[in-house]
Scaffold this motif. Structure first.
Motif, PDB file in Angstrom:
ATOM      1  N   VAL A 135       0.993  -1.205  -0.002  1.00 51.72           N
ATOM      2  CA  VAL A 135      -0.005   0.101   0.004  1.00 51.72           C
ATOM      3  C   VAL A 135       0.874   1.320  -0.048  1.00 51.72           C
ATOM      4  CG1 VAL A 135      -1.668   1.454   1.488  1.00 51.72           C
ATOM      5  CG2 VAL A 135      -1.972  -0.856   0.838  1.00 51.72           C
ATOM      6  N   ALA A 136       1.905   1.324   1.050  1.00 54.83           N
ATOM      7  CA  ALA A 136       2.840   2.401   0.884  1.00 54.83           C
ATOM      8  C   ALA A 136       3.426   2.695  -0.492  1.00 54.83           C
ATOM      9  CB  ALA A 136       3.980   2.356   2.041  1.00 54.83           C
ATOM     10  N   GLY A 137       3.906   1.542  -1.026  1.00 59.57           N
ATOM     11  CA  GLY A 137       4.812   1.816  -2.388  1.00 59.57           C
ATOM     12  C   GLY A 137       3.719   2.065  -3.636  1.00 59.57           C
ATOM     13  N   ILE A 138       2.551   1.646  -3.527  1.00 54.01           N
ATOM     14  CA  ILE A 138       1.316   1.637  -4.468  1.00 54.01           C
ATOM     15  C   ILE A 138       0.907   3.163  -4.420  1.00 54.01           C
ATOM     16  CG2 ILE A 138      -0.719   1.279  -5.413  1.00 54.01           C
ATOM     17  CD1 ILE A 138       1.174  -0.849  -6.273  1.00 54.01           C
ATOM     18  N   LEU A 139       0.901   3.729  -3.325  1.00 53.69           N
ATOM     19  CA  LEU A 139       0.590   5.100  -3.063  1.00 53.69           C
ATOM     20  C   LEU A 139       1.484   6.015  -4.113  1.00 53.69           C
ATOM     21  CD1 LEU A 139      -0.368   5.566   0.736  1.00 53.69           C
ATOM     22  CD2 LEU A 139      -1.693   6.188  -1.271  1.00 53.69           C
ATOM     23  N   ILE A 140       2.746   5.771  -4.006  1.00 50.46           N
ATOM     24  CA  ILE A 140       3.618   6.536  -4.753  1.00 50.46           C
ATOM     25  C   ILE A 140       3.859   6.290  -6.083  1.00 50.46           C
ATOM     26  CG2 ILE A 140       6.242   7.132  -4.851  1.00 50.46           C
ATOM     27  CD1 ILE A 140       4.922   8.273  -2.630  1.00 50.46           C
ATOM     28  N   VAL A 141       3.477   4.959  -6.710  1.00 42.13           N
ATOM     29  CA  VAL A 141       3.973   4.423  -7.902  1.00 42.13           C
ATOM     30  C   VAL A 141       2.660   4.767  -8.546  1.00 42.13           C
ATOM     31  CG1 VAL A 141       3.317   2.346  -9.431  1.00 42.13           C
ATOM     32  CG2 VAL A 141       5.009   2.317  -7.324  1.00 42.13           C
ATOM     33  N   SER A 142       1.452   5.107  -8.098  1.00 43.44           N
ATOM     34  CA  SER A 142       0.065   5.577  -8.765  1.00 43.44           C
ATOM     35  C   SER A 142       0.120   7.231  -8.996  1.00 43.44           C
ATOM     36  CB  SER A 142      -1.011   5.055  -8.290  1.00 43.44           C
ATOM     37  OG  SER A 142      -1.182   5.210  -6.851  1.00 43.44           O
ATOM     38  N   ASN A 143       0.870   7.795  -7.964  1.00 44.06           N
ATOM     39  CA  ASN A 143       0.616   9.035  -7.797  1.00 44.06           C
ATOM     40  C   ASN A 143       2.016  10.145  -8.288  1.00 44.06           C
ATOM     41  OD1 ASN A 143      -2.539   9.645  -7.017  1.00 44.06           O
ATOM     42  ND2 ASN A 143      -1.313   8.148  -5.211  1.00 44.06           N
ATOM     43  N   ALA A 144       2.964   9.217  -8.389  1.00 42.59           N
ATOM     44  CA  ALA A 144       4.329   9.934  -8.520  1.00 42.59           C
ATOM     45  C   ALA A 144       4.111  11.073  -9.775  1.00 42.59           C
ATOM     46  CB  ALA A 144       5.402   9.054  -8.633  1.00 42.59           C
ATOM     47  N   VAL A 145       3.884  10.549 -10.970  1.00 42.12           N
ATOM     48  CA  VAL A 145       4.021  11.383 -12.105  1.00 42.12           C
ATOM     49  C   VAL A 145       3.115  12.683 -11.829  1.00 42.12           C
ATOM     50  CG1 VAL A 145       3.484  11.522 -14.627  1.00 42.12           C
ATOM     51  CG2 VAL A 145       4.781   9.608 -13.608  1.00 42.12           C
ATOM     52  N   PRO A 146       1.676  12.566 -11.509  1.00 43.90           N
ATOM     53  CA  PRO A 146       0.969  13.801 -11.296  1.00 43.90           C
ATOM     54  C   PRO A 146       1.580  14.813 -10.197  1.00 43.90           C
ATOM     55  CG  PRO A 146      -0.377  11.666 -11.439  1.00 43.90           C
ATOM     56  CD  PRO A 146       0.864  11.340 -11.323  1.00 43.90           C
ATOM     57  N   ILE A 147       2.103  14.176  -9.397  1.00 45.54           N
ATOM     58  CA  ILE A 147       2.793  15.048  -8.279  1.00 45.54           C
ATOM     59  C   ILE A 147       4.013  15.787  -8.680  1.00 45.54           C
ATOM     60  CG2 ILE A 147       3.911  15.001  -5.980  1.00 45.54           C
ATOM     61  CD1 ILE A 147       2.180  12.952  -5.156  1.00 45.54           C
ATOM     62  N   ILE A 148       4.833  14.929  -9.512  1.00 45.05           N
ATOM     63  CA  ILE A 148       6.012  15.713  -9.874  1.00 45.05           C
ATOM     64  C   ILE A 148       5.777  16.692 -11.083  1.00 45.05           C
ATOM     65  CG2 ILE A 148       8.391  15.231 -11.370  1.00 45.05           C
ATOM     66  CD1 ILE A 148       8.209  12.212 -10.110  1.00 45.05           C
ATOM     67  N   ARG A 149       4.806  16.573 -11.784  1.00 47.41           N
ATOM     68  CA  ARG A 149       4.280  17.310 -13.057  1.00 47.41           C
ATOM     69  C   ARG A 149       3.795  18.564 -12.388  1.00 47.41           C
ATOM     70  NH1 ARG A 149       0.041  14.859 -16.100  1.00 47.41           N
ATOM     71  NH2 ARG A 149      -1.158  15.474 -14.492  1.00 47.41           N
ATOM     72  N   GLU A 150       3.182  18.416 -11.377  1.00 43.92           N
ATOM     73  CA  GLU A 150       2.372  19.468 -10.690  1.00 43.92           C
ATOM     74  C   GLU A 150       3.519  20.577  -9.776  1.00 43.92           C
ATOM     75  OE1 GLU A 150      -0.170  20.687  -6.566  1.00 43.92           O
ATOM     76  OE2 GLU A 150      -0.677  18.882  -7.954  1.00 43.92           O
ATOM     77  N   LEU A 151       4.588  19.898  -9.284  1.00 45.38           N
ATOM     78  CA  LEU A 151       5.697  20.482  -8.879  1.00 45.38           C
ATOM     79  C   LEU A 151       6.463  21.314 -10.002  1.00 45.38           C
ATOM     80  CD1 LEU A 151       7.177  18.125  -6.280  1.00 45.38           C
ATOM     81  CD2 LEU A 151       6.008  20.416  -5.842  1.00 45.38           C
ATOM     82  N   ILE A 152       6.610  20.631 -11.128  1.00 51.76           N
ATOM     83  CA  ILE A 152       7.487  21.217 -12.100  1.00 51.76           C
ATOM     84  C   ILE A 152       6.861  22.408 -12.922  1.00 51.76           C
ATOM     85  CG2 ILE A 152       9.259  19.443 -12.140  1.00 51.76           C
ATOM     86  CD1 ILE A 152       8.041  18.438 -14.665  1.00 51.76           C
ATOM     87  N   SER A 153       5.513  22.250 -12.881  1.00 52.06           N
ATOM     88  CA  SER A 153       4.688  23.184 -13.620  1.00 52.06           C
ATOM     89  C   SER A 153       4.189  24.537 -12.956  1.00 52.06           C
ATOM     90  CB  SER A 153       3.386  22.362 -14.440  1.00 52.06           C
ATOM     91  OG  SER A 153       2.790  21.881 -13.644  1.00 52.06           O
ATOM     92  N   LYS A 154       4.439  24.517 -11.707  1.00 55.03           N
ATOM     93  CA  LYS A 154       4.047  25.712 -11.066  1.00 55.03           C
ATOM     94  C   LYS A 154       4.353  27.056 -11.742  1.00 55.03           C
ATOM     95  CE  LYS A 154       4.698  24.271  -6.311  1.00 55.03           C
ATOM     96  NZ  LYS A 154       5.386  24.329  -5.041  1.00 55.03           N
ATOM     97  N   GLY A 155       3.219  27.848 -11.854  1.00 55.37           N
ATOM     98  CA  GLY A 155       3.175  28.994 -12.498  1.00 55.37           C
ATOM     99  C   GLY A 155       3.072  28.801 -14.056  1.00 55.37           C
TER     100      GLY A 155
END
Length: 199
Positions: free
Chosen positions: A68-88
């Motif tokens: 569960v801990a790993g899948i939380l990251i596996v399934s959400n990593a790309v959207p989280i990273i995209r959100e961080l790098i697309s700020k502004g």
């Protein structure tokens, strides 16, 4: 046009070629002339016996929690990273282009899933399976506690790498954990039951 499943063809070809090289050892074979291999089968639990032990359900639950801990990251990593790098960034085309960057960043971090299997497996051979899982859970708890405060791409990727290393470590350790409790004679089927926690 038809899409050729290149990766599927490669995996099937390489897997079939590798499998064709495997052979069962001769009857009575032992490693290095010792009786260790034979002794390891003594006291092995059958799959039916394993399903009647509380240890099976606890091991299953341990793997489930780690998954569960790993899948939380596996399934959400790309959207989280995209959100961080697309700020502004407001241009939809630019955001779409940044998705490729996020996927590449995650692909780099995903390597730690594999590395964690080797690292935590080696740790478990030295300190034992129980302590290794305690360390894995402890590290994950700390990272998940700190993660909401990470707002830079570098810190988030660092956190994801650690969590994925622990995720992989659970898979690198659990087969040995299974063998420790239930023996090796029916290891394939017994571990097959435990790995349903991944599903």
């Amino acid at each position: 046009p038809a899409v050729v499943p290149v990766s599927g063809v490669i995996v099937a070809s390489v897997g079939a070629a590798a499998a064709s090289l495997l052979k069962n050892p001769p009857a009575g074979y032992t490693v290095g002339g010792s009786v260790a291999a034979t002794a390891s089968h003594q006291g092995s639990y059958t799959p039916a016996q394993v399903l009647r032990t509380p240890q099976f359900y606890l091991l299953w639950l341990m793997l489930f929690i780690n998954v569960v801990a790993g899948i939380l990251i596996v399934s959400n990593a790309v959207p989280i990273i995209r959100e961080l790098i697309s700020k502004g960034v407001t241009d939809p085309d630019a955001i779409k282009a940044l998705t490729g960057t996020a996927i590449s960043a995650y692909a780099f971090v995903a390597v730690f899933n594999g590395l964690g299997r080797f690292f935590w497996g080696a740790v478990s051979d030295r300190v034992g399976r129980n302590m290794t899982y305690a360390f894995i859970y402890g590290v994950q708890a700390i990272i998940f506690f700190l993660l909401p405060n990470f707002h830079s791409v570098a810190l988030v990727l660092f956190a994801f790498a650690i969590i994925l290393a622990c995720y992989g470590g659970g898979f690198g350790t659990m087969p040995s954990f299974n063998a420790d409790y239930f023996g090796t004679r029916y290891l394939g089927q017994n571990y097959g039951y435990i790995i349903t926690a991944w599903g």
